[in-house]
Scaffold this motif. Structure first.
Motif, PDB file in Angstrom:
ATOM      1  N   SER A 175      99.077  38.380  34.274  1.00  0.00           N
ATOM      2  CA  SER A 175      99.525  39.643  34.890  1.00  0.00           C
ATOM      3  C   SER A 175      98.594  40.754  34.417  1.00  0.00           C
ATOM      4  O   SER A 175      98.918  41.485  33.472  1.00  0.00           O
ATOM      5  CB  SER A 175     100.974  39.946  34.495  1.00  0.00           C
ATOM      6  N   PRO A 176      97.441  40.908  35.044  1.00  0.00           N
ATOM      7  CA  PRO A 176      96.460  41.883  34.558  1.00  0.00           C
ATOM      8  C   PRO A 176      96.901  43.331  34.769  1.00  0.00           C
ATOM      9  O   PRO A 176      97.520  43.659  35.785  1.00  0.00           O
ATOM     10  CB  PRO A 176      95.207  41.581  35.398  1.00  0.00           C
ATOM     11  N   TYR A 177      96.541  44.165  33.818  1.00  0.00           N
ATOM     12  CA  TYR A 177      96.621  45.621  33.975  1.00  0.00           C
ATOM     13  C   TYR A 177      95.307  46.104  34.590  1.00  0.00           C
ATOM     14  O   TYR A 177      95.299  46.897  35.528  1.00  0.00           O
ATOM     15  CB  TYR A 177      96.877  46.265  32.610  1.00  0.00           C
ATOM     16  N   MET A 178      94.199  45.614  34.064  1.00  0.00           N
ATOM     17  CA  MET A 178      92.890  45.820  34.660  1.00  0.00           C
ATOM     18  C   MET A 178      92.179  44.475  34.693  1.00  0.00           C
ATOM     19  O   MET A 178      92.425  43.623  33.841  1.00  0.00           O
ATOM     20  CB  MET A 178      92.052  46.827  33.867  1.00  0.00           C
ATOM     21  N   ALA A 179      91.300  44.304  35.677  1.00  0.00           N
ATOM     22  CA  ALA A 179      90.579  43.042  35.788  1.00  0.00           C
ATOM     23  C   ALA A 179      89.132  43.300  36.183  1.00  0.00           C
ATOM     24  O   ALA A 179      88.834  44.228  36.937  1.00  0.00           O
ATOM     25  CB  ALA A 179      91.235  42.127  36.813  1.00  0.00           C
ATOM     26  N   ILE A 180      88.247  42.467  35.639  1.00  0.00           N
ATOM     27  CA  ILE A 180      86.842  42.419  36.035  1.00  0.00           C
ATOM     28  C   ILE A 180      86.609  41.073  36.714  1.00  0.00           C
ATOM     29  O   ILE A 180      87.075  40.042  36.225  1.00  0.00           O
ATOM     30  CB  ILE A 180      85.907  42.544  34.815  1.00  0.00           C
ATOM     31  N   VAL A 181      85.904  41.079  37.840  1.00  0.00           N
ATOM     32  CA  VAL A 181      85.457  39.831  38.459  1.00  0.00           C
ATOM     33  C   VAL A 181      83.941  39.887  38.542  1.00  0.00           C
ATOM     34  O   VAL A 181      83.370  40.750  39.207  1.00  0.00           O
ATOM     35  CB  VAL A 181      86.063  39.623  39.856  1.00  0.00           C
ATOM     36  N   THR A 182      83.277  38.962  37.834  1.00  0.00           N
ATOM     37  CA  THR A 182      81.821  38.985  37.696  1.00  0.00           C
ATOM     38  C   THR A 182      81.106  38.225  38.801  1.00  0.00           C
ATOM     39  O   THR A 182      79.971  38.549  39.151  1.00  0.00           O
ATOM     40  CB  THR A 182      81.403  38.375  36.347  1.00  0.00           C
ATOM     41  N   PRO A 211     100.437  47.327  39.945  1.00  0.00           N
ATOM     42  CA  PRO A 211     100.238  48.655  40.539  1.00  0.00           C
ATOM     43  C   PRO A 211      99.958  49.697  39.458  1.00  0.00           C
ATOM     44  O   PRO A 211     100.576  49.676  38.393  1.00  0.00           O
ATOM     45  CB  PRO A 211     101.578  48.929  41.236  1.00  0.00           C
ATOM     46  N   GLY A 212      99.000  50.563  39.733  1.00  0.00           N
ATOM     47  CA  GLY A 212      98.547  51.513  38.728  1.00  0.00           C
ATOM     48  C   GLY A 212      97.387  50.997  37.923  1.00  0.00           C
ATOM     49  O   GLY A 212      96.798  51.727  37.130  1.00  0.00           O
ATOM     50  N   GLY A 213      97.029  49.726  38.161  1.00  0.00           N
ATOM     51  CA  GLY A 213      95.929  49.106  37.442  1.00  0.00           C
ATOM     52  C   GLY A 213      94.606  49.285  38.158  1.00  0.00           C
ATOM     53  O   GLY A 213      94.477  50.073  39.100  1.00  0.00           O
ATOM     54  N   VAL A 214      93.615  48.512  37.719  1.00  0.00           N
ATOM     55  CA  VAL A 214      92.248  48.692  38.197  1.00  0.00           C
ATOM     56  C   VAL A 214      91.577  47.334  38.391  1.00  0.00           C
ATOM     57  O   VAL A 214      91.760  46.418  37.575  1.00  0.00           O
ATOM     58  CB  VAL A 214      91.424  49.528  37.189  1.00  0.00           C
ATOM     59  N   LEU A 215      90.784  47.221  39.469  1.00  0.00           N
ATOM     60  CA  LEU A 215      89.883  46.092  39.671  1.00  0.00           C
ATOM     61  C   LEU A 215      88.453  46.609  39.617  1.00  0.00           C
ATOM     62  O   LEU A 215      88.076  47.524  40.345  1.00  0.00           O
ATOM     63  CB  LEU A 215      90.130  45.421  41.025  1.00  0.00           C
ATOM     64  N   ILE A 216      87.647  46.016  38.738  1.00  0.00           N
ATOM     65  CA  ILE A 216      86.211  46.276  38.663  1.00  0.00           C
ATOM     66  C   ILE A 216      85.521  45.000  39.118  1.00  0.00           C
ATOM     67  O   ILE A 216      85.623  43.966  38.456  1.00  0.00           O
ATOM     68  CB  ILE A 216      85.767  46.597  37.218  1.00  0.00           C
ATOM     69  N   MET A 217      84.835  45.043  40.251  1.00  0.00           N
ATOM     70  CA  MET A 217      84.217  43.809  40.755  1.00  0.00           C
ATOM     71  C   MET A 217      82.745  44.027  41.038  1.00  0.00           C
ATOM     72  O   MET A 217      82.308  45.126  41.394  1.00  0.00           O
ATOM     73  CB  MET A 217      84.929  43.323  42.016  1.00  0.00           C
ATOM     74  N   LYS A 218      81.970  42.970  40.873  1.00  0.00           N
ATOM     75  CA  LYS A 218      80.548  43.043  41.161  1.00  0.00           C
ATOM     76  C   LYS A 218      80.345  43.425  42.616  1.00  0.00           C
ATOM     77  O   LYS A 218      81.022  42.903  43.521  1.00  0.00           O
ATOM     78  CB  LYS A 218      79.887  41.695  40.861  1.00  0.00           C
ATOM     79  N   SER A 232      93.444  50.725  41.837  1.00  0.00           N
ATOM     80  CA  SER A 232      92.139  51.330  42.108  1.00  0.00           C
ATOM     81  C   SER A 232      91.054  50.264  42.060  1.00  0.00           C
ATOM     82  O   SER A 232      91.096  49.365  41.218  1.00  0.00           O
ATOM     83  CB  SER A 232      91.824  52.421  41.069  1.00  0.00           C
ATOM     84  N   VAL A 233      90.078  50.357  42.965  1.00  0.00           N
ATOM     85  CA  VAL A 233      89.005  49.369  43.051  1.00  0.00           C
ATOM     86  C   VAL A 233      87.666  50.065  42.857  1.00  0.00           C
ATOM     87  O   VAL A 233      87.382  51.083  43.513  1.00  0.00           O
ATOM     88  CB  VAL A 233      89.025  48.632  44.400  1.00  0.00           C
ATOM     89  N   TYR A 234      86.839  49.517  41.946  1.00  0.00           N
ATOM     90  CA  TYR A 234      85.489  50.019  41.698  1.00  0.00           C
ATOM     91  C   TYR A 234      84.509  48.854  41.771  1.00  0.00           C
ATOM     92  O   TYR A 234      84.857  47.716  41.422  1.00  0.00           O
ATOM     93  CB  TYR A 234      85.370  50.657  40.313  1.00  0.00           C
TER      94      TYR A 234
END
Length: 457
Positions: A175-182, A211-218, A232-234
């Motif tokens: 259950s991620p709060y924030m996640a990175i996908v490389t 909800p309220g979390g963040v996705l950081i993806m390549k 939020s998505v970055y």
């Protein structure tokens, strides 16, 4: 529950969980297939470990089903005697991913997923947070050189950095709060069947971000429409502009510098990356992004990046002198091999490089042997080691020779692991750089090879 028994306790992820439960007051014991430096360390920390699949060897206090939780890795075969005994005797028996998932529901989980890059990225993120006023807990897929461990504990932070493993769809338990996908390059086709199913598993993973979390993806990945409303998505990159990106990358006097840019327009200039490899710049961009979003100050970001020592078996220089270099790297996927070999070429552009590669899994070799051959063709010389089977039975017709046959001009020897050091000792013209590659037990030959190379100084 007072005790936790681990089947496969010596695995990198399992051992981190074992340390978590031990620190939190539980009695911990377990089984593993073979002794290793990691199981030795766990034993010194007070865990009872044995190496024979025999229910009679399980310590008596752990045979109480009301007081013992059993955690196992999916790499354990289904006919494992101890596993079957627990499953048939009323014990609560869960996969590692389930236990880790419970921790992500109790803390703010910063999960790092991807075909490759996730171990270095998660370890770097944990180091940045740990070096700052924010701090964190961490469950890592490798041994941090800065801390000598794959598990970091904080008594003041509710953040938990977690390497999110896609094998067996394990990361669907988180259950991620924030996640990175490389990366979502296809892998584990023995589990997923098709590249499309593999990518779909990452879509499911990012849909679990709270909800309220963040996705950081390549940049370039197509996962943005899979997240829940309120996430939020970055994007990030080290080769082009993105929400977070690096540019002005340069190597000077053994240091690698780059500029890091954020969506707010503010940049950090001339960051000095402690492990000076171009492949790590991209990992650093993502780790810096999540650390910054969690309140790490700019001066803390700068200092942490510079002091990062890397991860064991991730481009780890074991011998490094004017005569010869020996590097040990965990790369076991074609994309990882390409990135590692490219980094070696950049650092040692006028040197002769010998790769020593042990393929990991019969199924992966069958699925990607052509890609392996293409990646390895960028070496000057190559030695192939017999396939490390891990959890698999041999597949007829599948061997390391399949890769060698596609590279006849390189005249590649294919050896059992036990013959590697003797083979090198017979070489009359040694290369400048030895690059050991693979995720299996090839690392057992690193010290003997290093000992021999050190005699040549």
């Amino acid at each position: 529950m007072q005790r936790v028994y681990f089947i496969g306790i010596g695995g990198i992820g399992m051992s981190a969980l074992a340390r978590y439960f031990k620190f939190n007051g539980f009695e911990v014991a377990g089984y593993d297939l073979t002794p290793s430096p990691l199981t030795d360390a766990l034993s010194r920390e007070g865990m009872d470990i044995h190496f024979e699949d025999d229910p009679k060897l399980i310590p008596a206090p752990f045979m109480n089903s009301e007081e013992t939780l059993v955690v196992y890795t999916p790499a354990i075969p289904k006919d494992h005697k101890e596993l079957l005994m627990f499953q048939n005797s009323g014990f609560e028996v869960v996969k590692r991913a389930h236990a880790l998932g419970e921790i992500t529901r109790m803390e703010k989980a910063l999960c790092v997923a991807g075909t490759h890059g996730k171990t270095t990225t998660s370890t770097l993120l944990a180091h940045i947070l740990r070096s700052s006023h924010v701090d964190c807990n961490a469950f890592l897929g490798g041994i941090s050189i800065n801390y000598g461990s794959n598990y970091l504990l904080s008594k003041k932070s509710d953040l938990a950095v977690i390497e999110a493993d896609e094998y067996d769809r394990s990361f669907h338990q988180l259950s991620p709060y924030m996640a990175i996908v490389t990366s979502t390059e296809a892998d584990h086709l023995d589990i997923y069947g098709t590249p499309e199913a593999y990518i779909e598993s990452f879509a499911k993973f990012v849909s679990l971000i709270k909800p309220g979390g963040v996705l950081i993806m390549k940049k370039g990945l197509t996962l943005a429409d899979k997240v829940k409303p309120g996430v939020s998505v970055y994007t990030y990159s080290s080769i082009e502009e993105a929400d977070f990106y690096a540019d002005n990358i340069r190597v000077s006097n053994g240091h690698l510098y780059f500029d890091w840019h954020r969506p707010n327009g503010l940049s950090l200039k001339d960051l000095d990356l402690g492990v000076p490899l171009r492949v790590n710049v991209e990992n650093a961009v993502a780790a810096l992004a999540v650390a910054s979003l969690n309140g790490v100050k700019d001066e803390e970001l700068v200092a942490a990046i510079k002091s990062f020592g890397g991860v064991e078996r991730r481009f780890q220089r074991i011998v490094n002198n004017d005569k010869v270099v020996l590097i040990n790297d965990y790369a076991h996927h074609p994309g990882e091999l390409r990135a590692t070999i490219k980094s070696v070429r950049e650092l040692y552009h006028n040197k002769r490089v010998l790769g020593i590669f042990q393929p990991h899994l019969y199924s992966r070799t069958r699925d990607f042997y052509k890609d392996f051959a293409e990646a390895l063709s960028h070496l000057d010389e190559l030695i192939l080691i017999d396939i490390y089977p891990a959890r698999e039975k041999p597949i007829e017709g599948v061997s390391s020779q399949m890769i060698a046959d596609l590279l006849p001009e390189m005249k590649i020897p294919v050896l059992p692991k036990s013959q590697l050091v003797d083979y090198v000792k017979q070489m009359t013209d040694l290369p400048d750089v030895f690059l050991i590659l693979g995720a299996g037990d090839i690392d057992r030959e690193v010290k003997p090879l290093a000992d021999y190379l050190n005699t040549l100084i």
